[in-house]
Design a protein around this motif. Structure first.
Motif, PDB file in Angstrom:
ATOM      1  N   PRO A  85      12.323   3.561   2.903  1.00  0.00           N
ATOM      2  CA  PRO A  85      12.008   4.966   3.244  1.00  0.00           C
ATOM      3  C   PRO A  85      12.543   5.343   4.626  1.00  0.00           C
ATOM      4  CG  PRO A  85      10.080   3.605   3.537  1.00  0.00           C
ATOM      5  CD  PRO A  85      11.127   2.694   2.936  1.00  0.00           C
ATOM      6  N   ARG A  86      12.837   6.606   4.768  1.00  0.00           N
ATOM      7  CA  ARG A  86      13.313   7.112   6.062  1.00  0.00           C
ATOM      8  C   ARG A  86      12.123   7.325   6.980  1.00  0.00           C
ATOM      9  NH1 ARG A  86      14.286  12.532   7.713  1.00  0.00           N
ATOM     10  NH2 ARG A  86      14.000  13.210   5.543  1.00  0.00           N
ATOM     11  N   PRO A  87      12.134   6.756   8.190  1.00  0.00           N
ATOM     12  CA  PRO A  87      11.011   6.928   9.137  1.00  0.00           C
ATOM     13  C   PRO A  87      10.867   8.391   9.554  1.00  0.00           C
ATOM     14  CG  PRO A  87      12.443   5.110   9.782  1.00  0.00           C
ATOM     15  CD  PRO A  87      13.156   5.853   8.694  1.00  0.00           C
ATOM     16  N   GLU A  88       9.656   8.736   9.876  1.00  0.00           N
ATOM     17  CA  GLU A  88       9.403  10.100  10.344  1.00  0.00           C
ATOM     18  C   GLU A  88      10.059  10.323  11.707  1.00  0.00           C
ATOM     19  OE1 GLU A  88       5.276  10.862  10.438  1.00  0.00           O
ATOM     20  OE2 GLU A  88       4.944  10.540   8.283  1.00  0.00           O
ATOM     21  N   GLY A  89      10.555  11.550  11.862  1.00  0.00           N
ATOM     22  CA  GLY A  89      11.174  11.904  13.131  1.00  0.00           C
ATOM     23  C   GLY A  89      12.633  11.501  13.234  1.00  0.00           C
ATOM     24  N   ASP A 120      16.450  11.980  11.932  1.00  0.00           N
ATOM     25  CA  ASP A 120      17.280  12.955  11.225  1.00  0.00           C
ATOM     26  C   ASP A 120      17.940  12.293  10.013  1.00  0.00           C
ATOM     27  OD1 ASP A 120      18.698  15.641  11.188  1.00  0.00           O
ATOM     28  OD2 ASP A 120      20.406  14.263  11.308  1.00  0.00           O
ATOM     29  N   GLN A 121      18.128  13.083   8.957  1.00  0.00           N
ATOM     30  CA  GLN A 121      18.680  12.536   7.711  1.00  0.00           C
ATOM     31  C   GLN A 121      20.100  12.013   7.922  1.00  0.00           C
ATOM     32  OE1 GLN A 121      18.556  15.231   4.414  1.00  0.00           O
ATOM     33  NE2 GLN A 121      19.254  13.698   2.935  1.00  0.00           N
ATOM     34  N   TRP A 149      19.933   8.809   9.780  1.00  0.00           N
ATOM     35  CA  TRP A 149      19.422   7.752   8.899  1.00  0.00           C
ATOM     36  C   TRP A 149      20.517   7.227   7.970  1.00  0.00           C
ATOM     37  CZ3 TRP A 149      16.233   4.082   8.413  1.00  0.00           C
ATOM     38  CH2 TRP A 149      15.886   3.568   7.168  1.00  0.00           C
TER      39      TRP A 149
END
Length: 557
Positions: free
Chosen positions: A162-166, A168-169, A172
């Motif tokens: 999963p992409r961590p919060e905060g 940017d896509q 990432w």
């Protein structure tokens, strides 16, 4: 760490260091995969007697036999151990006794050439190491499959992470791409050592097929030699006269040896030890090769090997620094070794009646003392430009070739007295203008070519006494002049040259006169314009500039 090299068996690109590192890493992991069994070299050459014999005669292998004949080494037919006197009575007869044609140097030379690829491949494999055993190969396959499986799992986990919060896509995705690249690089590094083992195994497999094919080729060569031998005289052993000469040379110094017309098929290498020899005549024999050992004849001044069966000359011929006369005419030479240029003492060189397609590029740069050069009856399309630097050259015979022309600077051969370029037929159509600079030329043969016009400088050949222009479609000079002889041709061409010079002088004078007339007219026009300008300015000064100009003054008259 081992590099990620893609190795291919057909290019022999395996790195020995890479293979050794792979073996070390295998030993470190023996607790998990077991100790690797001993490696061995395949195939067993006992099954290929002809190939084994020919390989054992190669200098690179025979030298190793003499330097390190270890009795403890495993038996290899390519490197047979010395036979003890005690066991010689029970030892099997040598292969030459069973196959007598192998003693013929021409047969051996053909076989050696036929297995060149085998010798080269084996040399590389001996450097890289023996063939991996089956367990090592299976283990390498298993490890590669395991690494690929782990790689797939790692990439799958990476994609599903999963992409961590905060974060940017885009950032990432870039981070995932970097991690993917690192994972793949690490996997390739792990795979490289196992790939090297498999590729080395493939090389040995290909080598086994190569050996089998080579043995088949050698069998065919030997069978063909046997067919020829059945219809001809038996292969001779060492000529008794040659043996006598060698024995005599040991007792006293020989300066001259004449073995002309003795039907010799090979020359013992011991001839290279007659250090005081000055002249050696081997013409009119059946020699196929000249041994490299002849380079030991440091004092040799004359070497005649004409009318033999030579297809090449050894590179070592360049070591004959005192050689003055070399005759290799009447052989089967396709090229001369570049090293012949190092025979800088050469005064006479005869390479006629061969199949030469070209001469060494630096021939003229190095052979500055050469006086006679015979290259006739070959397949030469041109002569090297460097030949024009042979200032000592007095005789040049290049007839019966395929010459398309002569070097443009051939006029620099100011000592040349005889030049023969006849019978080049449809190829030779013109001659360079510098031909007229050969002021010492006495004989010139241009017959049987396609020359239509002689160079305008031809009349300057004052010392020319013999001239052959037959079988040429000559226009200049005309046929009636040619029939009157060499003096008539020289007079005609000299008059033509003089007329040309007069015409050029006349044209030059006309150009000079035109320039002078044009110069006077230009100067007059310039003076007139200047005068008109001055008068105009003066009139304007008198009349002033305030009043309007009368348009009548601007009308054309």
């Amino acid at each position: 760490k081992p590099q990620n090299n893609q190795l291919k068996s057909e290019t022999l690109g395996v790195s020995s260091n890479l293979y050794r590192k792979a073996c070390k890493r295998l030993l470190k992991t023996r607790s998990s995969i077991g100790n690797p069994p001993a490696l061995k070299m395949d195939p067993n050459l006992k099954s290929y007697p002809l190939l084994s014999y020919v390989l054992s005669r190669l200098p690179s292998i025979s030298s190793r036999l003499q330097s390190s004949p270890s009795s403890d080494a495993p038996f290899d037919l390519e490197q047979p151990p010395p036979i003890d006197a005690a066991s010689s009575s029970t030892a099997p007869p040598p292969i030459v006794d069973q196959m007598p044609h192998l003693s013929h140097p021409k047969v051996l030379a053909s076989m050696t050439h036929a297995i060149y690829d085998v010798a080269q491949t084996r040399s590389v494999l001996q450097t890289l190491g023996p063939r991996p055993d089956h367990e090592s190969v299976d283990m390498a396959h298993h490890k590669l499959a395991e690494i690929d499986s782990n790689l797939s799992k790692s990439l799958e986990e990476l994609v599903l992470s999963p992409r961590p919060e905060g974060v940017d896509q885009a950032e990432w995705r870039a981070n995932l791409a970097d991690k993917e690249q690192q994972i793949r690089q690490q996997a390739e590094q792990e795979k490289s050592m196992y790939k090297s083992i498999l590729q080395l195994d493939e090389m040995h497999e290909a080598y086994g097929k190569l050996v089998k094919q080579a043995e088949e080729r050698l069998v065919k060569i030997y069978e063909k030699a046997g067919e020829v031998a059945d219809d001809s005289e038996p292969v001779e052993e060492t000529n008794p006269e040659v043996v006598g000469i060698l024995e005599e040379a040991q007792g006293k110094g020989l300066e001259r040896v004449d073995l002309c017309g003795r039907k010799l098929r090979y020359l013992p290498e011991a001839f290279g030890k007659i250090s005081g020899l000055l002249s050696l005549n081997l013409s009119g024999n059946q020699l196929v090769v000249i041994p490299d050992s002849l380079a030991g004849l440091e004092k040799l001044e004359e070497l005649n090997v004409s009318s033999n069966l030579l297809e090449s000359l050894p590179d070592s011929i360049g070591l004959l620094q005192n050689l003055k006369i070399l005759d290799v005419s009447g052989n089967k030479l396709n090229a001369l070794p570049d090293s012949i240029c190092y025979c800088r003492s050469l005064v006479e060189l005869d390479v006629s009646f061969n199949s030469l397609a070209y001469l060494p590029t630096n021939l003229g740069n190095e052979l500055g003392n050469l006086e006679r050069l015979s290259v006739y009856l070959n397949k030469l399309r041109s002569l090297p430009n460097s030949i024009c630097k042979m200032r000592s050259l007095r005789f040049l015979d290049a007839h019966f070739n395929e010459l398309c022309g002569l070097p443009n600077e051939i006029g620099r051969l100011t000592n040349l007295e005889v030049l023969n370029v006849s019978s080049n037929f449809s190829d030779l159509t013109e001659l360079p203008e510098s031909l007229g600079e050969l002021t010492n030329l006495k004989e010139l043969d241009l017959s049987n070519n396609q020359i239509q016009v002689l160079p305008d400088t031809f009349g300057r050949l004052d010392n020319l006494k013999k001239l052959n222009l037959e079988q040429n479609p000559l226009v200049i000079p005309p046929l009636e002049v040619v029939e009157q002889g060499v003096d008539a041709v020289k007079i005609f061409m000299a008059k033509r040259w003089a007329d040309k010079l007069v015409e050029e002088e006349r044209k030059s004078m006309i150009e000079v006169n035109e320039e002078e007339e044009n110069g006077w007219l230009t100067r007059s026009t310039t003076w007139l314009k200047r005068s008109v300008s001055v008068v105009g300015e003066t009139v304007s000064g008198y009349l002033g500039t305030a009043g309007p100009r009368d348009p009548i003054l601007d009308e054309e008259r």
